[in-house]
Design an enzyme around this catalytic site. Structure first.
Site, PDB file in Angstrom:
ATOM      1  N   CYS A   2      32.724  76.755   3.998  1.00 25.54           N
ATOM      2  CA  CYS A   2      34.046  77.222   3.621  1.00 25.54           C
ATOM      3  C   CYS A   2      33.970  78.724   3.368  1.00 25.54           C
ATOM      4  O   CYS A   2      32.903  79.288   3.232  1.00 25.54           O
ATOM      5  CB  CYS A   2      34.506  76.521   2.356  1.00 25.54           C
ATOM      6  SG  CYS A   2      34.264  74.746   2.390  1.00 25.54           S
ATOM      7  N   ARG A  27      33.944  80.243   9.654  1.00 23.72           N
ATOM      8  CA  ARG A  27      32.980  79.460   8.884  1.00 23.72           C
ATOM      9  C   ARG A  27      33.460  78.034   8.612  1.00 23.72           C
ATOM     10  O   ARG A  27      32.667  77.140   8.373  1.00 23.72           O
ATOM     11  CB  ARG A  27      32.724  80.149   7.548  1.00 23.72           C
ATOM     12  CG  ARG A  27      32.102  81.509   7.692  1.00 23.72           C
ATOM     13  CD  ARG A  27      32.088  82.177   6.355  1.00 23.72           C
ATOM     14  NE  ARG A  27      31.346  81.392   5.406  1.00 23.72           N
ATOM     15  CZ  ARG A  27      30.187  81.736   4.883  1.00 23.72           C
ATOM     16  NH1 ARG A  27      29.646  82.869   5.216  1.00 23.72           N
ATOM     17  NH2 ARG A  27      29.571  80.975   4.028  1.00 23.72           N
ATOM     18  N   TRP A  75      36.060  73.595   4.992  1.00 22.59           N
ATOM     19  CA  TRP A  75      35.409  72.674   5.925  1.00 22.59           C
ATOM     20  C   TRP A  75      35.076  71.459   5.073  1.00 22.59           C
ATOM     21  O   TRP A  75      34.224  71.529   4.190  1.00 22.59           O
ATOM     22  CB  TRP A  75      34.158  73.317   6.495  1.00 22.59           C
ATOM     23  CG  TRP A  75      33.476  72.519   7.556  1.00 22.59           C
ATOM     24  CD1 TRP A  75      33.755  72.489   8.881  1.00 22.59           C
ATOM     25  CD2 TRP A  75      32.361  71.637   7.369  1.00 22.59           C
ATOM     26  NE1 TRP A  75      32.891  71.650   9.529  1.00 22.59           N
ATOM     27  CE2 TRP A  75      32.028  71.108   8.629  1.00 22.59           C
ATOM     28  CE3 TRP A  75      31.608  71.225   6.259  1.00 22.59           C
ATOM     29  CZ2 TRP A  75      30.987  70.208   8.817  1.00 22.59           C
ATOM     30  CZ3 TRP A  75      30.576  70.332   6.452  1.00 22.59           C
ATOM     31  CH2 TRP A  75      30.274  69.838   7.721  1.00 22.59           C
ATOM     32  N   ASN A 100      32.841  76.606  -2.749  1.00 30.04           N
ATOM     33  CA  ASN A 100      32.012  76.250  -1.589  1.00 30.04           C
ATOM     34  C   ASN A 100      30.820  75.475  -2.123  1.00 30.04           C
ATOM     35  O   ASN A 100      30.251  75.882  -3.137  1.00 30.04           O
ATOM     36  CB  ASN A 100      31.461  77.491  -0.889  1.00 30.04           C
ATOM     37  CG  ASN A 100      32.523  78.263  -0.159  1.00 30.04           C
ATOM     38  OD1 ASN A 100      33.664  77.847  -0.083  1.00 30.04           O
ATOM     39  ND2 ASN A 100      32.135  79.413   0.365  1.00 30.04           N
ATOM     40  N   GLY A 101      30.401  74.455  -1.413  1.00 37.79           N
ATOM     41  CA  GLY A 101      29.216  73.717  -1.831  1.00 37.79           C
ATOM     42  C   GLY A 101      29.562  72.289  -2.213  1.00 37.79           C
ATOM     43  O   GLY A 101      30.666  71.798  -1.937  1.00 37.79           O
ATOM     44  N   GLU A 483      18.796  73.598  24.247  1.00 35.59           N
ATOM     45  CA  GLU A 483      19.817  74.541  23.783  1.00 35.59           C
ATOM     46  C   GLU A 483      21.043  74.488  24.713  1.00 35.59           C
ATOM     47  O   GLU A 483      22.187  74.535  24.252  1.00 35.59           O
ATOM     48  CB  GLU A 483      19.210  75.950  23.716  1.00 35.59           C
ATOM     49  CG  GLU A 483      20.150  77.062  23.320  1.00 35.59           C
ATOM     50  CD  GLU A 483      20.824  76.888  21.963  1.00 35.59           C
ATOM     51  OE1 GLU A 483      20.430  76.007  21.190  1.00 35.59           O
ATOM     52  OE2 GLU A 483      21.778  77.631  21.698  1.00 35.59           O
ATOM     53  N   LYS A 487      24.814  73.557  23.524  1.00 41.54           N
ATOM     54  CA  LYS A 487      25.973  74.421  23.766  1.00 41.54           C
ATOM     55  C   LYS A 487      27.096  73.614  24.412  1.00 41.54           C
ATOM     56  O   LYS A 487      28.248  73.718  24.015  1.00 41.54           O
ATOM     57  CB  LYS A 487      25.626  75.599  24.692  1.00 41.54           C
ATOM     58  CG  LYS A 487      24.787  76.700  24.126  1.00 41.54           C
ATOM     59  CD  LYS A 487      25.457  77.553  23.076  1.00 41.54           C
ATOM     60  CE  LYS A 487      25.303  76.982  21.705  1.00 41.54           C
ATOM     61  NZ  LYS A 487      24.197  77.423  20.905  1.00 41.54           N
ATOM     62  N   GLU A 490      28.612  71.044  21.923  1.00 41.27           N
ATOM     63  CA  GLU A 490      29.267  71.572  20.720  1.00 41.27           C
ATOM     64  C   GLU A 490      30.603  72.222  21.020  1.00 41.27           C
ATOM     65  O   GLU A 490      31.529  72.130  20.218  1.00 41.27           O
ATOM     66  CB  GLU A 490      28.291  72.492  19.993  1.00 41.27           C
ATOM     67  CG  GLU A 490      28.653  73.911  19.799  1.00 41.27           C
ATOM     68  CD  GLU A 490      27.551  74.717  19.128  1.00 41.27           C
ATOM     69  OE1 GLU A 490      27.627  74.857  17.922  1.00 41.27           O
ATOM     70  OE2 GLU A 490      26.646  75.216  19.814  1.00 41.27           O
ATOM     71  N   HIS A 506      10.809  57.610  32.116  1.00 41.24           N
ATOM     72  CA  HIS A 506      10.461  56.660  31.053  1.00 41.24           C
ATOM     73  C   HIS A 506      11.703  56.083  30.367  1.00 41.24           C
ATOM     74  O   HIS A 506      11.596  55.522  29.280  1.00 41.24           O
ATOM     75  CB  HIS A 506       9.542  57.335  30.029  1.00 41.24           C
ATOM     76  CG  HIS A 506       8.233  57.756  30.618  1.00 41.24           C
ATOM     77  ND1 HIS A 506       7.284  56.857  31.048  1.00 41.24           N
ATOM     78  CD2 HIS A 506       7.744  58.979  30.913  1.00 41.24           C
ATOM     79  CE1 HIS A 506       6.254  57.508  31.562  1.00 41.24           C
ATOM     80  NE2 HIS A 506       6.516  58.799  31.494  1.00 41.24           N
ATOM     81  N   LYS A 606      30.268  77.678  10.910  1.00 37.59           N
ATOM     82  CA  LYS A 606      29.266  78.666  11.314  1.00 37.59           C
ATOM     83  C   LYS A 606      28.035  78.621  10.421  1.00 37.59           C
ATOM     84  O   LYS A 606      26.909  78.695  10.899  1.00 37.59           O
ATOM     85  CB  LYS A 606      29.891  80.064  11.283  1.00 37.59           C
ATOM     86  CG  LYS A 606      28.971  81.158  11.764  1.00 37.59           C
ATOM     87  CD  LYS A 606      28.649  80.981  13.236  1.00 37.59           C
ATOM     88  CE  LYS A 606      27.637  81.991  13.730  1.00 37.59           C
ATOM     89  NZ  LYS A 606      27.100  81.579  15.043  1.00 37.59           N
TER      90      LYS A 606
HETATM   91  O1  M6R Z   1      22.397  80.036  10.473  1.00 44.09           O
HETATM   92  P1  M6R Z   1      21.363  79.102  11.044  1.00 44.09           P
HETATM   93  O2  M6R Z   1      20.653  79.686  12.209  1.00 44.09           O
HETATM   94  O3  M6R Z   1      20.400  78.621   9.996  1.00 44.09           O
HETATM   95  O4  M6R Z   1      22.165  77.844  11.541  1.00 44.09           O
HETATM   96  C1  M6R Z   1      21.515  76.694  11.982  1.00 44.09           C
HETATM   97  C2  M6R Z   1      22.439  75.836  12.831  1.00 44.09           C
HETATM   98  O5  M6R Z   1      23.496  75.363  12.056  1.00 44.09           O
HETATM   99  C3  M6R Z   1      22.997  76.636  14.016  1.00 44.09           C
HETATM  100  O6  M6R Z   1      21.954  77.176  14.764  1.00 44.09           O
HETATM  101  C4  M6R Z   1      23.861  75.747  14.914  1.00 44.09           C
HETATM  102  O7  M6R Z   1      23.091  74.742  15.496  1.00 44.09           O
HETATM  103  C5  M6R Z   1      24.490  76.632  15.988  1.00 44.09           C
HETATM  104  N1  M6R Z   1      25.688  77.239  15.488  1.00 44.09           N
HETATM  105  C6  M6R Z   1      24.772  75.928  17.231  1.00 44.09           C
HETATM  106  O8  M6R Z   1      25.276  76.793  18.207  1.00 44.09           O
END
Ligand code: M6R
Length: 611
Positions: A2, A27, A75, A100-101, A483, A487, A490, A506, A606
């Site tokens: 948040c 965020r 969030w 937040n938290g 990765e 991408k 997500e 396998h 984020k």
């Molecule tokens: O800020 P961080 O690198 O610690 O974040 C870790 C993950 O939340 C972050 O890499 C997430 O997987 C990416 N936003 C994906 O694109």
């Protein structure tokens, strides 16, 4: 997760609160709200489901003006994203708070409040905190003291900002495990969860530490630590430019950030190498002492950063001949890992505030590692403050939720780490010079690779209607395939999985038919022939192949096989970084066609500051 903004001034603070929210919206973004004390000393609160725009529309219909206030973009953690659960949460008609938290003991605190006659309208842990502050206020009528008494009862993580119309001359903020930054203005002061929110109004910041509570007025900032002492919290000047947060000519932050990679990688290398050699001090003054003793490496991270760690494992084993293991932070925390003597603990995080990674670091500190090194993109972050050695990636602010330039700069920094660790042992000076030379070519190689933009845009048209996709890679390219799959899922919500190409037979091969696109990255390396055999297995089952291939890898487009030739041959050290770019572009353009919200994909945030 948040985002929080607060301000106290002698002018209307609503524009400051709303601009701050717009800057933090990446965020978290399922609801937003604002609370200000108006000229009649009344608390006015407005909340809306959806993005900050919905809140702005609400304010346009019902304008609000006030010299003190707080705002929040949420969030959801506790309770679904509806207006009742949105922040600010309140107690009575005088107190509003943003949080937040996660408060872990909120249910027991809630029960006590229910017994005391408080009524609850939301499902949030935050409303419990609001009532708890009011509960303490009944006893001593001192807002600062009531907040301090409340936070002393909380178990969990929080960034809190509190305003009460009974105390219209102060904001109170508190931090434990979740960032809070105070912004110093001229005759006005601010608070936020991230400096980015306040860049239009100030560059001068104080970062709260865990346990701190701050009393903020127009003219002063007083910080108390958990013991009630006045700790020394220095004022720091941010170097971030205000327009680092603008999209410029690009339609999305993600595309802008993909195109910023040549410069971001160049910045990450700059000043860390000279005369073909790595400057070890770039990791901190203890670097030489630590690296010369290091006999093993343990890397911890989440998501994209975890994938960067997996790439580094290949390099650390290959270049340094040191054992290297890589763990997902949320798993490591609860695993009783065995730590060999002289193991270097490495965390990787773009934000430096990912709670799982931070808690993993805190847990590791009890386990006798040689030292703790952080690779991170945010200089003011908790991860940096809590680590012995650091290497900053210099990606600049990354706003798109999907990590792009953060990833390739992490890979760059980790390659430097592998060279630094190898230097004392397996790596000779000539090889070091050769590897550094290869890294220095990266910005140019990345620029050339970005010229594939239009071709990949065309290719993406054949992806957008798919429900599933497989990504394959071998060796150091397997994490790059992982990765690529992350991408795609997500931001375009296409189900995608990555496998080491040799593992397909396998089990996952059963999924392959003519409706299953299979994407692979094929640099010309020692595993190329093995990869080709695996791809034959896919073709034999009717799977459609999309191959990003080295110019000399010997692939040709034919029915069922689309080959996109990379602009140049690249070395093993360069390949993971260079081959990441086409996969980022593929996801981006598939998403543009699908029309989803690229910079703010559903259900994500984020910076993940909850467990
Ligand atoms: O800020 P961080 O690198 O610690 O974040 C870790 C993950 O939340 C972050 O890499 C997430 O997987 C990416 N936003 C994906 O694109």
């Amino acid at each position: 997760m948040c985002g929080i903004v607060g301000a106290i001034a002698e002018r209307d603070v609503v524009p400051i609160l709303m601009e701050g929210l717009r800057r933090l919206e990446y965020r978290g973004y399922d609801s937003a709200g604002i609370a200000v004390v108006d000229a009649n000393q009344k608390m006015i609160r407005l909340r809306r489901v959806g993005k900050v725009k919905a809140l702005q529309d609400g304010l346009d219909e019902n304008p609000v003006v006030g010299v003190i206030g707080i705002s929040h973009t949420r969030w959801a953690t506790h309770g679904e994203p509806n207006e009742v659960n949105a922040h600010p949460q309140s107690s009575g008609d005088h107190l509003s708070i943003v949080h937040n938290g996660i408060i872990e003991n909120y249910l027991s605190l809630k029960q006590e409040l229910l017994d005391a006659g408080y009524e609850f309208e939301s499902e949030t842990d935050t409303e419990v905190v609001a009532h708890r502050i009011d509960f303490h206020l009944q006893k001593n009528n001192d807002l600062l003291a009531a907040v301090r008494a409340t936070v002393a009862e909380l178990v969990g993580a929080y960034a809190l900002v509190i305003v009460s119309s009974k105390f219209p001359d102060r904001l109170i903020a508190a931090r434990c495990g979740t960032p809070v930054v105070l912004g110093l203005g001229e005759g006005e002061n601010y608070v936020a969860s991230d400096v980015a929110a306040l860049l239009p109004v100030t560059r001068r910041f104080i970062f709260l530490e865990d346990g701190d509570v701050a009393d903020i007025t127009v003219a002063s900032m007083k910080v108390l630590d958990s013991e009630g002492n006045n700790p020394d919290r220095p004022v720091r000047k941010s170097q971030l430019s205000e327009n680092a947060m603008d999209k410029g000519q690009y339609s999305h932050f993600m595309l802008k950030e993909i195109h910023e990679q040549p410069e971001a990688v160049a910045n990450t290398l700059a000043e860390r190498v000279a005369g073909g050699h790595l400057l070890e001090q770039a990791f901190g003054h203890k670097a030489h002492e630590v690296f010369s003793k290091t006999r093993a490496v343990h890397i911890i991270a989440c998501g994209t950063s975890y994938h960067a760690g997996l790439v580094a494992r290949y390099q650390i084993e290959q270049i340094c001949r040191l054992p290297c293991s890589v763990d997902i932070a949320s798993e490591y925390r609860y695993r009783n890992a065995v730590v060999a003597d002289n193991t270097l603990y490495v965390t990787i995080s773009q934000s430096g505030e990912t709670l799982d990674t931070l808690e993993a670091l805190r847990a590791a500190k009890k386990k006798g590692y040689l030292a703790h090194l952080a690779i991170c993109n945010v200089p003011e972050s908790s991860l940096i403050r809590e680590s012995d050695l650091v290497l900053m990636t210099r990606a600049g602010p990354e706003i798109g939720v999907a990590s792009t330039k953060a990833f390739t700069t992490q890979l760059t920094a980790l390659a430097l780490l592998a060279i630094a660790l190898g230097r004392g042992g397996a790596l000779d000076a000539d090889t070091e010079q050769k590897l550094i030379g290869q890294l220095m070519q990266l910005p140019d190689l990345l620029k050339q690779t970005l010229k594939l933009d239009e071709e990949i845009k065309e290719l993406a048209k054949r992806f957008a209607d798919k429900l599933h996709a497989l990504f394959l890679g071998r060796g150091i390219q397997h994490p790059i395939a992982m990765e690529g799959a992350l991408k795609l899922k997500e931001i375009s919500y296409i189900h995608a999985e990555a496998y080491p190409a040799g593992e397909l037979k396998h089990g996952p091969l059963a999924l392959v038919d003519d409706d299953m696109p299979v994407v692979t990255v094929a640099p010309n390396n020692e595993l190329l022939e093995k990869l080709k055999s695996n791809l034959q297995e896919v073709r034999a089952r009717g799977g459609e192949l999309f191959v990003f291939a080295d110019p000399d890898a010997g692939f040709k487009s034919e029915p069922g096989v689309t080959v996109l030739t990379m602009p140049a041959h690249v070395e093993e050290m360069q390949a993971p970084i260079v081959y990441t770019l086409p996969l980022q572009l593929l996801s981006y353009y598939a998403d543009v066609i699908k029309g989803t919200d690229i910079d703010k994909p559903r259900n994500l945030a984020k910076s993940v500051t909850v467990e």
